[in-house]
Design an enzyme around this catalytic site. Sequence first.
Site, PDB file in Angstrom:
ATOM      1  N   ALA A 280      37.370  47.396  -8.149  1.00  0.00           N
ATOM      2  CA  ALA A 280      36.074  46.881  -8.619  1.00  0.00           C
ATOM      3  C   ALA A 280      36.144  46.571 -10.104  1.00  0.00           C
ATOM      4  O   ALA A 280      36.844  47.239 -10.862  1.00  0.00           O
ATOM      5  CB  ALA A 280      34.989  47.912  -8.350  1.00  0.00           C
TER       6      ALA A 280
ATOM      7  N   ASN B  45       1.349   1.631   7.064  1.00  0.00           N
ATOM      8  CA  ASN B  45       0.988   0.812   5.910  1.00  0.00           C
ATOM      9  C   ASN B  45       0.890   1.586   4.603  1.00  0.00           C
ATOM     10  O   ASN B  45       1.050   1.014   3.547  1.00  0.00           O
ATOM     11  CB  ASN B  45      -0.327   0.078   6.178  1.00  0.00           C
ATOM     12  CG  ASN B  45      -0.140  -0.966   7.271  1.00  0.00           C
ATOM     13  OD1 ASN B  45       0.658  -1.887   7.129  1.00  0.00           O
ATOM     14  ND2 ASN B  45      -0.833  -0.787   8.383  1.00  0.00           N
TER      15      ASN B  45
ATOM     16  N   ARG C  38       0.808  -1.223   0.000  1.00  0.00           N
ATOM     17  CA  ARG C  38       0.000   0.000   0.000  1.00  0.00           C
ATOM     18  C   ARG C  38       0.844   1.278   0.000  1.00  0.00           C
ATOM     19  O   ARG C  38       0.324   2.370  -0.181  1.00  0.00           O
ATOM     20  CB  ARG C  38      -0.962  -0.023   1.197  1.00  0.00           C
ATOM     21  CG  ARG C  38      -2.172  -0.907   0.957  1.00  0.00           C
ATOM     22  CD  ARG C  38      -3.018  -1.035   2.192  1.00  0.00           C
ATOM     23  NE  ARG C  38      -2.403  -1.911   3.185  1.00  0.00           N
ATOM     24  CZ  ARG C  38      -2.761  -1.970   4.466  1.00  0.00           C
ATOM     25  NH1 ARG C  38      -3.713  -1.186   4.910  1.00  0.00           N
ATOM     26  NH2 ARG C  38      -2.156  -2.799   5.291  1.00  0.00           N
TER      27      ARG C  38
HETATM   28  C1  UD1 Z   1       0.708  -8.287  12.109  1.00  0.00           C
HETATM   29  C2  UD1 Z   1       0.105  -9.203  13.170  1.00  0.00           C
HETATM   30  C3  UD1 Z   1      -1.111  -8.521  13.793  1.00  0.00           C
HETATM   31  C4  UD1 Z   1      -0.696  -7.211  14.394  1.00  0.00           C
HETATM   32  C5  UD1 Z   1       0.003  -6.344  13.338  1.00  0.00           C
HETATM   33  C6  UD1 Z   1       0.590  -5.128  13.991  1.00  0.00           C
HETATM   34  C7  UD1 Z   1       0.523 -11.468  12.370  1.00  0.00           C
HETATM   35  C8  UD1 Z   1      -0.058 -12.684  11.749  1.00  0.00           C
HETATM   36  N1  UD1 Z   1      -0.301 -10.440  12.559  1.00  0.00           N
HETATM   37  O1  UD1 Z   1      -0.269  -8.132  11.130  1.00  0.00           O
HETATM   38  O2  UD1 Z   1      -1.673  -9.350  14.792  1.00  0.00           O
HETATM   39  O3  UD1 Z   1      -1.799  -6.536  14.920  1.00  0.00           O
HETATM   40  O4  UD1 Z   1       1.082  -7.071  12.725  1.00  0.00           O
HETATM   41  O5  UD1 Z   1       1.074  -4.253  13.015  1.00  0.00           O
HETATM   42  O6  UD1 Z   1       1.707 -11.468  12.689  1.00  0.00           O
HETATM   43  N2  UD1 Z   1       6.773  -9.869   7.454  1.00  0.00           N
HETATM   44  C9  UD1 Z   1       7.841 -10.626   7.059  1.00  0.00           C
HETATM   45  N3  UD1 Z   1       7.624 -11.783   6.407  1.00  0.00           N
HETATM   46  C10 UD1 Z   1       6.381 -12.252   6.143  1.00  0.00           C
HETATM   47  C11 UD1 Z   1       5.284 -11.475   6.567  1.00  0.00           C
HETATM   48  C12 UD1 Z   1       5.502 -10.297   7.222  1.00  0.00           C
HETATM   49  O7  UD1 Z   1       8.995 -10.243   7.285  1.00  0.00           O
HETATM   50  O8  UD1 Z   1       6.277 -13.325   5.562  1.00  0.00           O
HETATM   51  C13 UD1 Z   1       7.011  -8.623   8.170  1.00  0.00           C
HETATM   52  C14 UD1 Z   1       6.482  -7.390   7.460  1.00  0.00           C
HETATM   53  O9  UD1 Z   1       7.478  -6.822   6.662  1.00  0.00           O
HETATM   54  C15 UD1 Z   1       6.109  -6.478   8.622  1.00  0.00           C
HETATM   55  C16 UD1 Z   1       5.766  -7.431   9.740  1.00  0.00           C
HETATM   56  O10 UD1 Z   1       6.324  -8.688   9.390  1.00  0.00           O
HETATM   57  O11 UD1 Z   1       7.191  -5.672   9.040  1.00  0.00           O
HETATM   58  C17 UD1 Z   1       4.257  -7.571   9.914  1.00  0.00           C
HETATM   59  O12 UD1 Z   1       3.708  -8.051   8.711  1.00  0.00           O
HETATM   60  P1  UD1 Z   1       2.336  -7.513   8.156  1.00  0.00           P
HETATM   61  O13 UD1 Z   1       2.031  -8.221   6.911  1.00  0.00           O
HETATM   62  O14 UD1 Z   1       2.332  -6.037   8.162  1.00  0.00           O
HETATM   63  O15 UD1 Z   1       1.354  -8.082   9.276  1.00  0.00           O
HETATM   64  P2  UD1 Z   1      -0.014  -7.462   9.667  1.00  0.00           P
HETATM   65  O16 UD1 Z   1      -1.045  -8.003   8.775  1.00  0.00           O
HETATM   66  O17 UD1 Z   1       0.092  -6.007   9.822  1.00  0.00           O
HETATM   67 MG    MG Z   2       1.309  -4.464   9.094  1.00  0.00          MG
END
Ligand code: UD1
Ligand code: MG
Length: 525
Positions: free
Chosen positions: A443, A248, A33
């Site tokens: 100058a 995000n 996003r």
């Molecule tokens: C996650 C949490 C959610 C919490 C929220 C807070 C989980 C399943 N959910 O959701 O409960 O409220 O964060 O912001 O954990 N990332 C990786 N590898 C992956 C997936 C994600 O490194 O395979 C990293 C992303 O870059 C990010 C973080 O993990 O920095 C969180 O991932 P994101 O996809 O933003 O999780 P949310 O859906 O926000």
């Molecule tokens: Mg997130």
Amino acid sequence: MAARLFAVPTGARVVSQPHLRTVVVLAAGEGKRMKSALPKVLHPLLGRTLVGHVLAAAAPLAADRTVVVVGHGADQVRAHLAEIAPEATPVLQAEQLGTGHAVRIALDAAPDATGTVVVINGDVPLLRPETVAALVAAHEEARAAATVLAAEVPDPTGLGRIVRDTDGRLEQIVEERDATPAQRAIREINAGIYAFDAARLRDALGKLSTDNDQGEEYLTDVFALLGSAGEPVAVHVAADHVETLGCNDRVELAALRRLLRARVNEAWMRTGVSLLDPDTTWIDVTVALDRDAVVDQNTQLRGGTVVGTGAVVGPDVTLIDTVVGPGATVLRSHAVGAEVGAGASVGPYAYLRPEARLAEKAKVGTFVEVKNSEVGAGAKVPHLSYVGDATIGAKANIGAATIFVNYDGVNKHRTTVGEGAFVGCDTSLIAPVEVGAGAYVAAGSAIAQDVPAGALGVTRAPQRNLDGWVARKRAGTVSAEAAARAQAADERASAPGSGASEGEAIHGDAEPVRSAPGAGDTATE
Ligand code: UD1
Ligand code: MG
């Protein structure tokens, strides 16, 4: 010495022993996003990237090992880490199969990790070191298997909810998309920051399923797994939910920037710095300010900028990696990599470029650009000049529109102007060249040869006046009409009986140059 509020994280108690600690930062996600070629965690926020803020919040834990899970834009993120946190180990998660999968990969890279594992989402830049330290302390004191940082938020949309049992104990963390309507009504959310016991975490990660709406391995499922196995799991509630805000999209990034600005500005005002308009003042967390510095409105202080006591900066100033000495003033100007000495004065409308060094009480005035040059103590470059690759001695005066001609199209050369020298207006100093101590330059000169100390250097062409030229060549113009009126008046005045004495105009080459370039001739004040 200027105080440094944020560059060195303060306040957080370092409780490093006997617990061995590993910090894992999750930074592999794309951040769709953000709609950006730049990986989300590399977006800047008042002096650090998002991931830079997270690493700074974890720094006081003095972890034995820091692992950063990279994926999207891995090369860019690795390069950035090498710069800001060379001690951190980047670990590649080639496919983003979920936060649980990411932590599993991180622990595979740290097979000997024992003690506490702190996991932090890479996109929570407002997190304070104190809050991470408090989470870890609570976790370790309780000897919990897993502790999650939670917060009560006004709008929980999109976040994982903390589901507690009737006794208030953590039952599970459920993602919004997997939640029941009743669970969605919960406003206590998972901030994405956790402390785990390494062994029990490792064990639980091996049991994660992908049985959820996204088909991912959720780190959050570790809590339900451990809890149902009778392991102690805990919730640590953050005092201020603002710290847990994630990023995000760019609208959220801008909102975080405003929140961080307010925090930074308030902290500086409480240490004795005047911010005349905090709402238009943007200070990077890496900047240092001394007591009684004054920052006027619409000012940005960035990078390694330092502002000394009693200095006045602004309005309308941007300083990047610039050191401003005590009592100096900088007004409506832009500076990068410059040094402004104590009591010096800059602007309005000056441009200081890297290695511009102004000594004590030097002046660089209006529409003046300075690069890779020293301007000596009390020396003045008041107007409309370019000073490149020069050394200007103490108390020298550089007249308006002086150009230090430093570039021959291939190489750059230096100019030296001695102490107390006086350079007239509209002069080119063609480098390499030296104007000696106390020398004058007339100058309008183009100086390509050294001017010895105490000499006058002059290259001005002799002046000729061609009488009647306007009447002949520009007949019918306003100039011609004005000249005709002036001549008629002159003639009336000099007519016999008018009482005026007869004068004689000096024409042509009567004097090649005036005998001395008086101050009015060569310089401006
Ligand atoms: C996650 C949490 C959610 C919490 C929220 C807070 C989980 C399943 N959910 O959701 O409960 O409220 O964060 O912001 O954990 N990332 C990786 N590898 C992956 C997936 C994600 O490194 O395979 C990293 C992303 O870059 C990010 C973080 O993990 O920095 C969180 O991932 P994101 O996809 O933003 O999780 P949310 O859906 O926000
Ligand atoms: Mg997130």
